[in-house]
Design a protein around this motif. Structure first.
Motif, PDB file in Angstrom:
ATOM      1  N   ALA A 184     -51.841 -65.598  37.187  1.00  0.00           N
ATOM      2  CA  ALA A 184     -53.053 -65.687  38.008  1.00  0.00           C
ATOM      3  C   ALA A 184     -52.715 -65.858  39.489  1.00  0.00           C
ATOM      4  O   ALA A 184     -53.344 -65.220  40.353  1.00  0.00           O
ATOM      5  CB  ALA A 184     -53.934 -66.837  37.533  1.00  0.00           C
ATOM      6  N   ILE A 185     -51.741 -66.695  39.803  1.00  0.00           N
ATOM      7  CA  ILE A 185     -51.352 -66.880  41.209  1.00  0.00           C
ATOM      8  C   ILE A 185     -50.763 -65.598  41.767  1.00  0.00           C
ATOM      9  O   ILE A 185     -51.053 -65.210  42.900  1.00  0.00           O
ATOM     10  CB  ILE A 185     -50.392 -68.078  41.359  1.00  0.00           C
ATOM     11  N   VAL A 199     -56.143 -75.419  34.330  1.00  0.00           N
ATOM     12  CA  VAL A 199     -55.895 -74.105  34.935  1.00  0.00           C
ATOM     13  C   VAL A 199     -56.962 -73.799  35.985  1.00  0.00           C
ATOM     14  O   VAL A 199     -56.646 -73.362  37.100  1.00  0.00           O
ATOM     15  CB  VAL A 199     -55.842 -73.008  33.838  1.00  0.00           C
ATOM     16  N   ASN A 200     -58.210 -74.030  35.654  1.00  0.00           N
ATOM     17  CA  ASN A 200     -59.296 -73.780  36.597  1.00  0.00           C
ATOM     18  C   ASN A 200     -59.141 -74.643  37.849  1.00  0.00           C
ATOM     19  O   ASN A 200     -59.303 -74.160  38.972  1.00  0.00           O
ATOM     20  CB  ASN A 200     -60.650 -74.034  35.939  1.00  0.00           C
ATOM     21  N   GLY A 201     -58.820 -75.913  37.664  1.00  0.00           N
ATOM     22  CA  GLY A 201     -58.661 -76.813  38.809  1.00  0.00           C
ATOM     23  C   GLY A 201     -57.541 -76.398  39.739  1.00  0.00           C
ATOM     24  O   GLY A 201     -57.706 -76.365  40.961  1.00  0.00           O
ATOM     25  N   VAL A 202     -56.400 -76.047  39.163  1.00  0.00           N
ATOM     26  CA  VAL A 202     -55.256 -75.620  39.989  1.00  0.00           C
ATOM     27  C   VAL A 202     -55.592 -74.333  40.724  1.00  0.00           C
ATOM     28  O   VAL A 202     -55.372 -74.216  41.937  1.00  0.00           O
ATOM     29  CB  VAL A 202     -53.983 -75.447  39.129  1.00  0.00           C
ATOM     30  N   LYS A 221     -57.992 -74.737  43.617  1.00  0.00           N
ATOM     31  CA  LYS A 221     -57.320 -75.288  44.799  1.00  0.00           C
ATOM     32  C   LYS A 221     -56.493 -74.227  45.508  1.00  0.00           C
ATOM     33  O   LYS A 221     -56.519 -74.124  46.731  1.00  0.00           O
ATOM     34  CB  LYS A 221     -56.395 -76.449  44.402  1.00  0.00           C
ATOM     35  N   VAL A 222     -55.763 -73.441  44.735  1.00  0.00           N
ATOM     36  CA  VAL A 222     -54.934 -72.379  45.318  1.00  0.00           C
ATOM     37  C   VAL A 222     -55.817 -71.415  46.088  1.00  0.00           C
ATOM     38  O   VAL A 222     -55.535 -71.075  47.241  1.00  0.00           O
ATOM     39  CB  VAL A 222     -54.137 -71.626  44.228  1.00  0.00           C
ATOM     40  N   LYS A 223     -56.901 -70.980  45.479  1.00  0.00           N
ATOM     41  CA  LYS A 223     -57.803 -70.019  46.127  1.00  0.00           C
ATOM     42  C   LYS A 223     -58.436 -70.609  47.373  1.00  0.00           C
ATOM     43  O   LYS A 223     -58.445 -69.980  48.435  1.00  0.00           O
ATOM     44  CB  LYS A 223     -58.876 -69.582  45.143  1.00  0.00           C
ATOM     45  N   GLU A 224     -58.963 -71.811  47.260  1.00  0.00           N
ATOM     46  CA  GLU A 224     -59.670 -72.448  48.374  1.00  0.00           C
ATOM     47  C   GLU A 224     -58.738 -72.726  49.556  1.00  0.00           C
ATOM     48  O   GLU A 224     -59.021 -72.343  50.686  1.00  0.00           O
ATOM     49  CB  GLU A 224     -60.292 -73.755  47.895  1.00  0.00           C
ATOM     50  N   PRO A 260     -60.432 -62.365  43.318  1.00  0.00           N
ATOM     51  CA  PRO A 260     -59.962 -63.706  42.969  1.00  0.00           C
ATOM     52  C   PRO A 260     -60.748 -64.356  41.831  1.00  0.00           C
ATOM     53  O   PRO A 260     -60.176 -64.973  40.938  1.00  0.00           O
ATOM     54  CB  PRO A 260     -60.128 -64.486  44.274  1.00  0.00           C
ATOM     55  N   LYS A 261     -62.048 -64.187  41.847  1.00  0.00           N
ATOM     56  CA  LYS A 261     -62.881 -64.784  40.800  1.00  0.00           C
ATOM     57  C   LYS A 261     -62.508 -64.211  39.426  1.00  0.00           C
ATOM     58  O   LYS A 261     -62.475 -64.944  38.434  1.00  0.00           O
ATOM     59  CB  LYS A 261     -64.352 -64.535  41.110  1.00  0.00           C
ATOM     60  N   ALA A 262     -62.210 -62.922  39.373  1.00  0.00           N
ATOM     61  CA  ALA A 262     -61.823 -62.295  38.101  1.00  0.00           C
ATOM     62  C   ALA A 262     -60.475 -62.827  37.624  1.00  0.00           C
ATOM     63  O   ALA A 262     -60.304 -63.113  36.428  1.00  0.00           O
ATOM     64  CB  ALA A 262     -61.767 -60.778  38.258  1.00  0.00           C
ATOM     65  N   ALA A 263     -59.521 -62.986  38.538  1.00  0.00           N
ATOM     66  CA  ALA A 263     -58.205 -63.513  38.163  1.00  0.00           C
ATOM     67  C   ALA A 263     -58.337 -64.916  37.598  1.00  0.00           C
ATOM     68  O   ALA A 263     -57.713 -65.256  36.577  1.00  0.00           O
ATOM     69  CB  ALA A 263     -57.265 -63.503  39.375  1.00  0.00           C
ATOM     70  N   ILE A 264     -59.157 -65.737  38.242  1.00  0.00           N
ATOM     71  CA  ILE A 264     -59.346 -67.118  37.780  1.00  0.00           C
ATOM     72  C   ILE A 264     -60.078 -67.146  36.441  1.00  0.00           C
ATOM     73  O   ILE A 264     -59.675 -67.854  35.512  1.00  0.00           O
ATOM     74  CB  ILE A 264     -60.085 -67.949  38.846  1.00  0.00           C
ATOM     75  N   ASN A 265     -61.134 -66.367  36.321  1.00  0.00           N
ATOM     76  CA  ASN A 265     -61.883 -66.334  35.058  1.00  0.00           C
ATOM     77  C   ASN A 265     -61.020 -65.855  33.893  1.00  0.00           C
ATOM     78  O   ASN A 265     -61.087 -66.406  32.791  1.00  0.00           O
ATOM     79  CB  ASN A 265     -63.131 -65.456  35.182  1.00  0.00           C
ATOM     80  N   GLU A 266     -60.195 -64.831  34.128  1.00  0.00           N
ATOM     81  CA  GLU A 266     -59.299 -64.337  33.080  1.00  0.00           C
ATOM     82  C   GLU A 266     -58.313 -65.424  32.666  1.00  0.00           C
ATOM     83  O   GLU A 266     -58.048 -65.606  31.474  1.00  0.00           O
ATOM     84  CB  GLU A 266     -58.534 -63.106  33.566  1.00  0.00           C
TER      85      GLU A 266
END
Length: 109
Positions: A42-43, A77-80, A83-86, A54-60
């Motif tokens: 994802a990163i 995973v969602n939390g990390v 943070k990475v995205k934001e 980015p939203k698709a990468a995180i959701n997947e």
């Protein structure tokens, strides 16, 4: 798929540095193999696959963690990744980490 896997393998140390930065309470080596692999992919997508929203990468990643991770994996995973995205979109901290890590990796070679 080969490009994604190859990219993750090539930049594994850099991706782990980003994980260390954004999940500092959890040593990368102690993360489950599944969570670590999901975060790396994802990163990588967030930084090196501009065609992937980015939203698709995180959701997947979250969906994969629901299917293959532990009970707390989706939340972790969602939390990390949030943070990475934001933080990376506002001040490029993670991109700098990738550059520094890349330079250190090249010096070791």
């Amino acid at each position: 798929l080969r490009t994604l896997v190859g990219g993750v393998l090539e930049r594994r140390d850099q991706l782990d540095d980003v994980i260390r930065h954004y999940a500092s309470a959890w040593p990368v080596e102690q993360l489950s193999v599944v969570d670590r692999a999901i975060l790396r992919v994802a990163i990588y997508e967030l930084f090196f696959e501009p065609q992937t929203p980015p939203k698709a990468a995180i959701n997947e990643a979250v969906e994969l963690s629901k299917s293959y991770g532990g009970d707390n994996s989706p939340k972790f995973v969602n939390g990390v990744l949030d943070k990475v995205k934001e933080l990376s979109s506002t001040n490029h901290i993670s991109l700098n980490l990738l550059e520094v890590s890349s330079n250190q990796y090249e010096e070791k070679r």
